[in-house]
Design an enzyme around this catalytic site. Structure first.
Site, PDB file in Angstrom:
ATOM      1  N   LYS A 202       0.785  -1.069  -0.046  1.00  0.00           N
ATOM      2  CA  LYS A 202       0.034   0.022  -0.042  1.00  0.00           C
ATOM      3  C   LYS A 202       0.987   1.147  -0.095  1.00  0.00           C
ATOM      4  CE  LYS A 202      -3.648   2.259   2.456  1.00  0.00           C
ATOM      5  NZ  LYS A 202      -4.470   2.173   3.543  1.00  0.00           N
ATOM      6  N   ARG A 212     -10.869   9.831   1.992  1.00  0.00           N
ATOM      7  CA  ARG A 212     -10.645  10.344   3.565  1.00  0.00           C
ATOM      8  C   ARG A 212     -11.777  11.404   3.600  1.00  0.00           C
ATOM      9  NH1 ARG A 212      -3.917  11.307   3.204  1.00  0.00           N
ATOM     10  NH2 ARG A 212      -3.650   9.028   3.063  1.00  0.00           N
ATOM     11  N   LYS A 225       1.090  10.016   5.557  1.00  0.00           N
ATOM     12  CA  LYS A 225       1.422   8.641   5.976  1.00  0.00           C
ATOM     13  C   LYS A 225       2.505   7.848   5.454  1.00  0.00           C
ATOM     14  CE  LYS A 225      -3.404   7.987   6.765  1.00  0.00           C
ATOM     15  NZ  LYS A 225      -4.660   7.075   6.659  1.00  0.00           N
ATOM     16  N   LYS A 256      -2.085  -1.443  -3.777  1.00  0.00           N
ATOM     17  CA  LYS A 256      -2.815  -0.432  -3.572  1.00  0.00           C
ATOM     18  C   LYS A 256      -2.258   1.028  -3.642  1.00  0.00           C
ATOM     19  CE  LYS A 256      -6.098   1.888  -0.579  1.00  0.00           C
ATOM     20  NZ  LYS A 256      -6.505   1.894   0.982  1.00  0.00           N
ATOM     21  N   SER A 282     -10.115   5.403  -4.365  1.00  0.00           N
ATOM     22  CA  SER A 282     -11.235   6.652  -4.671  1.00  0.00           C
ATOM     23  C   SER A 282     -10.997   7.814  -5.511  1.00  0.00           C
ATOM     24  CB  SER A 282     -11.456   7.189  -3.099  1.00  0.00           C
ATOM     25  OG  SER A 282     -10.236   7.955  -2.734  1.00  0.00           O
ATOM     26  N   TYR A 321     -15.367   1.135  -6.709  1.00  0.00           N
ATOM     27  CA  TYR A 321     -16.542   1.593  -6.524  1.00  0.00           C
ATOM     28  C   TYR A 321     -17.413   1.556  -7.602  1.00  0.00           C
ATOM     29  CZ  TYR A 321     -13.650   3.424  -2.566  1.00  0.00           C
ATOM     30  OH  TYR A 321     -12.912   3.430  -1.571  1.00  0.00           O
TER      31      TYR A 321
HETATM   32  C1  PBG Z   1      -7.023   3.718   5.554  1.00  0.00           C
HETATM   33  C2  PBG Z   1      -7.643   3.342   4.235  1.00  0.00           C
HETATM   34  C3  PBG Z   1      -7.563   4.279   2.879  1.00  0.00           C
HETATM   35  C4  PBG Z   1      -8.061   3.582   2.180  1.00  0.00           C
HETATM   36  C5  PBG Z   1      -8.652   2.493   2.508  1.00  0.00           C
HETATM   37  N1  PBG Z   1      -8.174   2.299   3.773  1.00  0.00           N
HETATM   38  C6  PBG Z   1      -7.022   5.548   3.001  1.00  0.00           C
HETATM   39  C7  PBG Z   1      -5.789   6.047   3.509  1.00  0.00           C
HETATM   40  O1  PBG Z   1      -4.570   5.005   3.691  1.00  0.00           O
HETATM   41  O2  PBG Z   1      -5.531   7.233   3.828  1.00  0.00           O
HETATM   42  C8  PBG Z   1      -8.250   4.198   0.688  1.00  0.00           C
HETATM   43  C9  PBG Z   1      -9.332   3.522  -0.360  1.00  0.00           C
HETATM   44  C10 PBG Z   1      -9.641   4.841  -1.293  1.00  0.00           C
HETATM   45  O3  PBG Z   1      -9.020   5.817  -1.514  1.00  0.00           O
HETATM   46  O4  PBG Z   1     -10.488   4.323  -2.102  1.00  0.00           O
HETATM   47  N2  PBG Z   1      -6.781   2.757   6.367  1.00  0.00           N
END
Ligand code: PBG
Length: 333
Positions: A202, A212, A225, A256, A282, A321
């Site tokens: 990730k 978010r 992060k 991801k 997203s 989605y």
């Molecule tokens: C957080 C989490 C995130 C997503 C899934 N779980 C965002 C992040 O790490 O800030 C992102 C999914 C998306 O953007 O559709 N644990």
């Protein structure tokens, strides 16, 4: 495999592109509804579907509305749904206690879904950010996102979700050692058959912005992060993370975001041959939807092409989605 091709005109590669029938016959990869996992956002309340401005077409759903969406997805042939809670700001604390509350929104949703639609697989998210007044996936102590204390909390969260009946746990936190700790705790508690789909690779990505907003974490998050999510410049590291998570007891792995990281999907699939998933996140959804809504691209075609790309890159499935829209076009069960 080395590609061989006869010299022209013995080989005219256009021969197999001449008609839809020949193109169909020669097609190497295919997308079906069975490849899709639908991520959904939950919120407290009744009969609510609250639109998320940065994700047109996606809403936060109260549990009653979740059941309708889940049933429709199941009827379209989508095998799994993945739950993300929007947590009321009053329930967010630095200690994130709501994360392992057996009656939190996610755990109530798991129970409701398993009671109503036992055949639909329910996947969860494991990370502290929806419950954390600091907005991070882990505890923040003196400005640092601490690893080992966070892992203990994630294990509590995992056990509460398994207890509620989750089929697949999705640790998305990127702490070290969490998969092994969860797997041991699940075995010890008798949850032998709960699967773990680890967010192994990730990346610290700009494409999570709309998510978010959806879970209400944008305001709380200070900084970025990058001390726990991966550097987008790395590729070999993804293989080490996947190897590590498999050794610790992950059943499936994820890359991801999706589209900017298709090379990683391919490397992971080739190196390990395990069930490999990508998350079309997203921001990827928002780009395609946003352009389509303005008439700049053909939305349906771009959606299906983007999803097929994951199959071609070696993925067994995709969190998207777009899942219901795509499944509708692909023809359901
Ligand atoms: C957080 C989490 C995130 C997503 C899934 N779980 C965002 C992040 O790490 O800030 C992102 C999914 C998306 O953007 O559709 N644990």
């Amino acid at each position: 495999m080395r590609a061989t091709v006869a010299p022209f005109p013995a080989a005219r590669l256009r021969r197999l592109r001449r008609s839809a029938a020949l193109r169909d016959l020669a097609q190497e990869h295919r997308l079906s509804a069975a490849d899709l996992i639908l991520p959904v956002f939950l919120r407290a309340g009744e009969n609510l579907a609250e639109p998320i401005p940065s994700m047109p077409g996606v809403s936060r759903l109260s549990l009653d509305r979740l059941l309708d969406v889940a049933r429709a997805a199941f009827d379209l042939g989508i095998p799994a749904i993945c739950l993300f809670p929007y947590t009321d700001p009053e329930l967010k604390t630095p200690g994130c206690e709501e994360a392992w509350n057996p009656d939190n929104l996610t755990n109530r949703a798991i129970r409701a879904l398993k009671a109503e639609l036992p055949e639909l697989a329910v996947m969860t998210d494991i990370a502290l950010d929806p419950y954390n007044s600091e907005g991070h996936d882990g505890f923040v102590i003196n400005g640092e996102i601490v690893n080992d204390e966070t892992v203990e909390a994630l294990v509590r969260m995992a056990l509460a979700q398994a207890e509620a009946g989750a089929d697949i746990l999705g640790p998305s936190d990127m702490m070290d050692g969490r998969i092994g700790a969860m797997r041991n705790a699940l075995e010890a508690a008798g949850h032998r058959d709960v699967a773990i789909l680890s967010y192994s690779a990730k990346y610290a990505s700009a494409f999570y912005g709309p998510f978010r907003d959806a879970v209400g974490a944008s305001g709380a998050l200070k900084g970025d992060k990058k001390t726990y999510q991966m550097n987008p410049g790395n590729s070999d590291e993804a293989l080490r993370l996947v190897a590590r998570d498999l050794m610790e007891g992950a059943d499936m792995v994820m890359v991801k975001p999706g589209m900017p990281y298709l090379d990683i999907c391919r490397r992971v699939k080739d190196a390990f041959g395990v069930p490999t998933f990508a998350y079309q996140v997203s921001g990827e959804y928002a780009m395609i939807r946003g352009a389509a809504d303005r008439g700049w691209i053909d939305g349906e075609a771009a959606m299906l092409e983007s999803l097929l790309g994951f199959k071609r890159a070696g993925c067994d499935g995709v969190l998207s989605y777009f899942a219901p829209d795509a499944a509708r076009l692909l023809g359901g069960r």
